[in-house]
Design a protein around this motif. Structure first.
Motif, PDB file in Angstrom:
ATOM      1  N   LEU B  11       0.868  -1.193   0.000  1.00 30.99           N
ATOM      2  CA  LEU B  11       0.000   0.000   0.000  1.00 30.99           C
ATOM      3  C   LEU B  11       0.898   1.233   0.000  1.00 30.99           C
ATOM      4  N   LYS B  12       0.694   2.143  -0.966  1.00 31.85           N
ATOM      5  CA  LYS B  12       1.556   3.324  -1.009  1.00 31.85           C
ATOM      6  C   LYS B  12       1.182   4.312   0.095  1.00 31.85           C
ATOM      7  N   ASP B  13      -0.105   4.604   0.214  1.00 30.85           N
ATOM      8  CA  ASP B  13      -0.552   5.512   1.282  1.00 30.85           C
ATOM      9  C   ASP B  13      -2.025   5.209   1.550  1.00 30.85           C
ATOM     10  N   PHE B  14      -2.522   5.745   2.662  1.00 33.08           N
ATOM     11  CA  PHE B  14      -3.932   5.501   2.971  1.00 33.08           C
ATOM     12  C   PHE B  14      -4.818   6.028   1.841  1.00 33.08           C
ATOM     13  N   VAL B  15      -5.944   5.356   1.649  1.00 32.51           N
ATOM     14  CA  VAL B  15      -6.852   5.667   0.550  1.00 32.51           C
ATOM     15  C   VAL B  15      -8.173   6.154   1.135  1.00 32.51           C
ATOM     16  N   ASP B  16      -8.648   7.297   0.653  1.00 31.83           N
ATOM     17  CA  ASP B  16      -9.931   7.801   1.137  1.00 31.83           C
ATOM     18  C   ASP B  16     -11.104   7.357   0.273  1.00 31.83           C
ATOM     19  N   PRO B  19     -10.449   2.605  -4.003  1.00 32.78           N
ATOM     20  CA  PRO B  19      -9.042   2.248  -4.273  1.00 32.78           C
ATOM     21  C   PRO B  19      -8.768   2.154  -5.778  1.00 32.78           C
ATOM     22  N   LYS B  20      -7.645   2.702  -6.178  1.00 34.17           N
ATOM     23  CA  LYS B  20      -7.226   2.636  -7.573  1.00 34.17           C
ATOM     24  C   LYS B  20      -5.941   1.821  -7.659  1.00 34.17           C
ATOM     25  N   GLU B  21      -5.688   1.351  -8.873  1.00 34.03           N
ATOM     26  CA  GLU B  21      -4.521   0.494  -9.097  1.00 34.03           C
ATOM     27  C   GLU B  21      -3.245   1.152  -8.556  1.00 34.03           C
ATOM     28  N   ASN B  22      -3.088   2.467  -8.814  1.00 33.11           N
ATOM     29  CA  ASN B  22      -1.823   3.096  -8.413  1.00 33.11           C
ATOM     30  C   ASN B  22      -1.796   3.540  -6.940  1.00 33.11           C
ATOM     31  N   ASP B  23      -2.780   3.138  -6.168  1.00 30.52           N
ATOM     32  CA  ASP B  23      -2.668   3.269  -4.706  1.00 30.52           C
ATOM     33  C   ASP B  23      -1.765   2.175  -4.132  1.00 30.52           C
ATOM     34  N   MET B  24      -1.458   1.191  -4.972  1.00 29.04           N
ATOM     35  CA  MET B  24      -0.591   0.087  -4.545  1.00 29.04           C
ATOM     36  C   MET B  24       0.602   0.012  -5.493  1.00 29.04           C
ATOM     37  N   GLU B  25       1.665  -0.679  -5.063  1.00 31.90           N
ATOM     38  CA  GLU B  25       2.786  -0.883  -5.976  1.00 31.90           C
ATOM     39  C   GLU B  25       3.490  -2.193  -5.656  1.00 31.90           C
ATOM     40  N   ARG B  63      -9.584  -1.540   5.231  1.00 28.12           N
ATOM     41  CA  ARG B  63      -8.255  -1.556   5.839  1.00 28.12           C
ATOM     42  C   ARG B  63      -7.280  -0.622   5.107  1.00 28.12           C
ATOM     43  N   MET B  64      -7.693  -0.087   3.978  1.00 30.71           N
ATOM     44  CA  MET B  64      -6.833   0.850   3.244  1.00 30.71           C
ATOM     45  C   MET B  64      -7.018   2.286   3.737  1.00 30.71           C
ATOM     46  N   LEU B  72     -11.020  -4.412  12.293  1.00 28.80           N
ATOM     47  CA  LEU B  72      -9.711  -4.784  11.733  1.00 28.80           C
ATOM     48  C   LEU B  72      -8.846  -3.533  11.637  1.00 28.80           C
ATOM     49  N   PRO B  73      -7.574  -3.633  11.965  1.00 26.20           N
ATOM     50  CA  PRO B  73      -6.691  -2.457  11.900  1.00 26.20           C
ATOM     51  C   PRO B  73      -6.376  -2.105  10.449  1.00 26.20           C
ATOM     52  N   PRO B  74      -6.008  -0.845  10.194  1.00 26.02           N
ATOM     53  CA  PRO B  74      -5.639  -0.468   8.827  1.00 26.02           C
ATOM     54  C   PRO B  74      -4.318  -1.123   8.411  1.00 26.02           C
ATOM     55  N   TYR B  75      -4.137  -1.259   7.100  1.00 22.28           N
ATOM     56  CA  TYR B  75      -2.837  -1.680   6.577  1.00 22.28           C
ATOM     57  C   TYR B  75      -1.796  -0.621   6.898  1.00 22.28           C
ATOM     58  N   VAL B  76      -0.522  -1.014   6.800  1.00 19.30           N
ATOM     59  CA  VAL B  76       0.565  -0.072   7.074  1.00 19.30           C
ATOM     60  C   VAL B  76       1.179   0.359   5.737  1.00 19.30           C
ATOM     61  N   PRO B  77       1.115   1.649   5.407  1.00 17.59           N
ATOM     62  CA  PRO B  77       1.711   2.106   4.142  1.00 17.59           C
ATOM     63  C   PRO B  77       3.181   1.679   4.067  1.00 17.59           C
ATOM     64  N   GLY B  78       3.576   1.223   2.908  1.00 13.21           N
ATOM     65  CA  GLY B  78       4.948   0.753   2.720  1.00 13.21           C
ATOM     66  C   GLY B  78       5.108  -0.731   2.989  1.00 13.21           C
ATOM     67  N   GLN B  79       4.094  -1.325   3.600  1.00 11.57           N
ATOM     68  CA  GLN B  79       4.169  -2.771   3.856  1.00 11.57           C
ATOM     69  C   GLN B  79       3.161  -3.523   2.998  1.00 11.57           C
TER      70      GLN B  79
END
Lengths: 348, 348
Positions: B11-16, B19-25, B63-64, B72-79
């Motif tokens: 996940l690159k950063d939290f998403v409001d 979700p779009k493809e480039n929110d992830m890498e 979680r994003m 459930l806790p949010p994902y961690v950006p960068g992980q």
């Protein structure tokens, strides 16, 4: 033929918005005390009653609309309203009812009515300790709504937190007291400081607040329920329901009672918090007291017993005479009444 | 230390919003196959798995977000993202798991993950007749959501009418088939003609329609359910829920499932028909499959048996490789997937 004058409260025309006093009028009709009108049935099973008390109830607004899809038909413009009343039997061709019997059930907003036996028409023996009018409130449909809704729909457990809206109303005031007797923590909301004072100092609620003083209902509920709400007895729907959803606890229960429908008559509701239903596993259950009538005897016994022990009180707002009918009913929708709104039509 | 490359979907950063493809890498990380990261516990209870299949599920959107109030806790950006997966055990310091075991449960969106035993981590023996990936759909969380929601929340009776939204999705397609097996009349809605065709011709729904072709959902439902809806399995919430409320039958049940929450993330919902809840005595019940885990063995037995008899089918949409992760997950929220969305990370 014995024709006498019969004063009535009549619906002038169907009402779309909030009912106003001048949507109704007083009319002096005539009634033949020996023959029911439209008597296709040779007078069979008709009961002539003298109405003593009439009940103003929120559901009546639904019958003032020109809408036939409900479980109750609309009123007929030009004719007397109908509603719950306490009455005395004058004459009867139904062997189960005799002159002098007291009954509660659906009757006309008029001095005399012809009614017929039905599931919700009940004979009762007056009790010196219990006002006749209580058969329209504490021991009538609103009281039974509170009883069936709280015990059968809310699945209450001792120690749970309970929120009641319109808490000083005909239903709400008993819900709160039943919840206290059951060992719950109870907070009520109402629309005036006088009502809030009654809730806290007369009706035994743990806390109460005036929702008109709370610009942020969600935050107000958070203050009164820092751990959240287990049970919400919903008498108003709309934005209160929405604010409650955000404050519900996991596995919370919401009993949806009469007035949600009325709130919704005014148009669409903006709901922000419906999604809480899923992660919190909230149950919202609509109900009508008429589905639980088999419990009515148990209810009467329960409430009568606690009332006579002084452990339940009941607040009524009584106006005098059929002439007060239009303003009494209209007043219900602006929260003018304090407690159960009753009209006294006649002394015994 | 045995350091190997470990490809991840991060996940690159939290998403409001959606979700779009480039929110992830895709990121090439490193993993020490002998030591879990942040090993405070001397490697105790850790299981190293090679991930084979990953599941794209709507709840992951929650979680994003940067929101900590959920179950459930949010994902961690960068992980790496986490989600349900099917994996093979490489090594284990938990005596219940051995190298070569197949497991399904929550794992990382990466080639190799260290996981720990938990309530939803299940060992299973591969069955030649059942694709491994089915443990993420038909026999996994979505299938169990359908089973628990339909049988435990909807209280279905033979002959009742059932409406399912997002009906060709991972949950919906099984709900419809369970309802048919139970003797109900079932209609599903979906967002493309291809999906509607599958519902009618492959999944055995009595009727299906493309909600995008229906400007008036209330009227569409009235056509498909002239007598009204007994059961609504709600995968979408919002205006579909509102249109359903107007078409529910008396004593109808609504099971509120995952995606209502997602619809509501987009802002307030205009609800016109909530008032139907009362006169129709509608029950709306939110639920999570995790409250019913004691039924999981019975569910597996039931569904496996019907599947092997050819009486249940299951449609998957499988994309190849971790590289397809961002587009696969994003596609879920525009309805791109046809059937259960799966990512194949590696062949056994």
């Amino acid at each position: 033929m014995v024709l006498v004058e019969n004063k009535q409260v009549v619906l002038k025309d169907f009402v779309d918005g909030i009912p106003k006093e001048n949507d109704m009028e007083i009319k002096i009709g005539k009634i033949d005390l020996l023959h029911p009108p439209n008597d296709d049935d040779n007078n069979k099973g008709f009961i002539l009653v003298k109405n003593l008390y009439l009940s103003c109830d929120p559901y009546m607004r639904g019958r003032m609309r020109n809408f036939h899809g409900s479980h109750l038909p609309p009123y007929v413009p030009g004719q007397a309203l109908e509603g719950f009343g306490v009455a005395k039997v004058v004459s009867s061709s139904d062997p189960d009812f005799k002159p002098g019997d007291f009954v509660s059930g659906v009757t006309g907003w008029e001095e005399y009515s012809f009614i017929r036996k039905n599931e919700q028409l009940r004979k009762f023996v007056p009790d010196d300790d219990i006002p006749l009018s209580f058969h329209l409130g504490l021991l009538g449909m609103p009281g039974f709504t509170a009883y069936a809704g709280f015990f059968e729909v809310c699945s209450p457990k001792k120690g749970e937190t309970v929120f009641v809206s319109a808490a000083s109303g005909a239903v709400g005031q008993l819900v709160g007291q039943l919840a206290k007797l059951h060992g719950c923590y109870v907070v009520g909301s109402a629309g005036s400081n006088k009502k809030v004072d009654l809730l806290k100092n007369k009706l035994g609620f743990d806390e109460a607040f005036n929702y008109k003083d709370e610009p942020d209902l969600e935050a107000a509920l958070k203050r009164y329920f820092p751990q959240g709400i287990d049970i919400y007895f919903d008498n108003v729907g709309g934005e209160t329901l929405d604010a409650v959803l955000a404050n519900m606890r996991i596995f919370g229960r919401i009993a949806a009672c009469g007035m949600v429908s009325l709130a919704s008559l005014s148009g669409p509701q903006q709901m922000r918090n419906l999604y809480h239903i899923i992660p919190k596993r909230i149950r919202i259950q609509g109900f009508l007291q008429s589905d639980y009538l088999n419990l009515f005897p148990r209810f009467v016994e329960y409430v009568t017993s606690y009332y006579k022990q002084g452990k339940i009180v009941y607040i009524e707002d009584t106006n005098e005479g059929l002439e007060s009918g239009p303003s009494s009913l209209a007043g219900l929708f602006s929260g003018k009444n304090v407690g159960k709104q009753i009209i006294r039509v006649a002394h015994q």
